[in-house]
Design an enzyme around this catalytic site. Structure first.
Site, PDB file in Angstrom:
ATOM      1  N   ASP A   1       0.244  71.347 100.303  1.00 52.17           N
ATOM      2  CA  ASP A   1       1.295  71.795  99.380  1.00 52.17           C
ATOM      3  C   ASP A   1       1.805  70.627  98.540  1.00 52.17           C
ATOM      4  O   ASP A   1       2.056  70.767  97.340  1.00 52.17           O
ATOM      5  CB  ASP A   1       2.446  72.424 100.162  1.00 52.17           C
ATOM      6  CG  ASP A   1       1.955  73.487 101.115  1.00 52.17           C
ATOM      7  OD1 ASP A   1       1.489  74.535 100.655  1.00 52.17           O
ATOM      8  OD2 ASP A   1       2.014  73.258 102.341  1.00 52.17           O
TER       9      ASP A   1
ATOM     10  N   HIS B   1       5.065  76.010 105.695  1.00 50.84           N
ATOM     11  CA  HIS B   1       3.853  76.246 104.901  1.00 50.84           C
ATOM     12  C   HIS B   1       3.721  77.754 104.699  1.00 50.84           C
ATOM     13  O   HIS B   1       2.982  78.445 105.388  1.00 50.84           O
ATOM     14  CB  HIS B   1       2.629  75.681 105.617  1.00 50.84           C
ATOM     15  CG  HIS B   1       1.342  75.942 104.889  1.00 50.84           C
ATOM     16  ND1 HIS B   1       1.050  75.385 103.665  1.00 50.84           N
ATOM     17  CD2 HIS B   1       0.278  76.716 105.210  1.00 50.84           C
ATOM     18  CE1 HIS B   1      -0.144  75.798 103.276  1.00 50.84           C
ATOM     19  NE2 HIS B   1      -0.627  76.605 104.190  1.00 50.84           N
TER      20      HIS B   1
END
Length: 325
Positions: free
Chosen positions: A159, A187
């Site tokens: 990410d 996440h």
């Protein structure tokens, strides 16, 4: 050459494990002076495919690769391992509730935590990649009482790297020119890619982009990038996930560069008001194999709302698997 280390990879015949194994063997994770033994772990039905991975690794004649061990037995796979990449996880299928997914993966990561506790090196570093990574890491950590919680982390680097790329494209800068980016939380779609403390070539990043772009395009784009890749290639992220895992481990071992930081899922000790014990992504600096949360960052109301929303989701996930902790 340094003394040989052992690196365990679960789900090693899958796309992420496959991509990571060759990078590790070439020295991409621990350096070109670090001999390694790979301990590759798979479920029984995938052992034949795993044998093919072993054959390919050996055919590369990597100077650093001293041996490859393939097994479906986690006690054998984790024996004396110094680094563990937990990739293998049960994917979410159509109609499956998130709580069911968490429960099914708990049956994988609980035993893995116990096997690491009983058989891994006492200094092992464990990175959980298989989703839902934060809570899978929480389960593994809580099933390894003889290891320190600080030896467990969950991968948010993918990410973080996605956010770097999006900001780089927007500002026509190099990713290496971007400093102090953070992805907070889980996440998942609640994660918070934060540029409020970020600089690009020494300039405040928020002065280089429109607030509307930041909130309405950048944040959702990073949050949904995984789904976008699945729609494009018909499969989930593999090479980029493997690359992020290597980035994560390399920074953990050798340290984050200069005064910059990265994003890592680590056990919360209450920083920024986040509930203790959650596996939560913070801005982290690593030195001498240890990671510390960056302190003293000012949080505006928007950021507070965002980090609390992703905390709420992680609390719900923890409640869903409390019997496994």
């Amino acid at each position: 050459m340094k003394p040989t280390v052992r690196i365990a990879v679960t789900g090693a015949a899958g796309n992420i494990g496959y991509a990571a194994a060759f990078r590790i063997s070439a020295g991409g994770m621990l350096g070109t002076d670090q001999p390694v033994i790979l301990q590759l772990i798979e479920i029984e039905p995938a052992l034949q495919a795993l044998k093919g991975v072993e054959m390919e690794l050996l055919d590369c004649a990597f100077p650093l690769l001293e041996n490859v061990i393939t097994t479906s037995d986690i006690e054998t796979g984790f024996k004396d391992t110094d680094y563990a990449l937990l990739v293998g996880a049960k994917p979410r299928t159509k109609g499956m509730e998130r709580s069911d997914l968490l429960g099914d993966n708990g049956k994988i990561f609980g035993p893995q935590g116990r096997a690491l506790n009983n058989h891994a090196s006492r200094g092992v570093k464990v990175l959980v990649i298989g989703n839902p990574a934060n809570t899978n890491a929480l389960i593994a950590m809580n099933n390894a009482p003889d290891l320190s919680p600080s030896q467990f982390s969950s991968m948010m680097r993918l990410d973080h790297n996605r956010a770097l790329n999006q900001l780089s494209l927007k500002t026509r800068s190099r990713t290496t020119e971007i400093k102090h980016l953070t992805v907070w939380g889980n996440h998942s779609l609640t994660q918070y890619p934060d540029i409020s403390h970020c600089s690009i070539n020494g300039k405040d990043a928020t002065s280089l982009v429109e607030t509307s772009w930041y909130r309405e395009q950048f944040i959702p784009s990073v949050q949904k990038r995984g789904a976008e890749i699945i729609n494009a290639r018909g499969a989930s992220s593999a090479a980029s996930a493997a690359s992020a895992a290597i980035d994560h481990m390399r920074d953990w071992v050798f340290g984050t560069p200069g005064k910059d930081w990265t994003s890592m899922g680590i056990p919360s000790t209450g920083d920024y008001g986040i509930s203790e014990g959650l596996m939560y992504s913070f801005p982290v600096r690593c030195r001498n194999g240890r990671c510390e949360v960056v302190q003293g960052l000012h949080m505006d109301d928007f950021s507070i709302d965002m980090i609390q929303a992703t905390e709420k989701e992680l609390l719900e996930e923890r409640d869903a698997v409390k019997a496994l902790l």
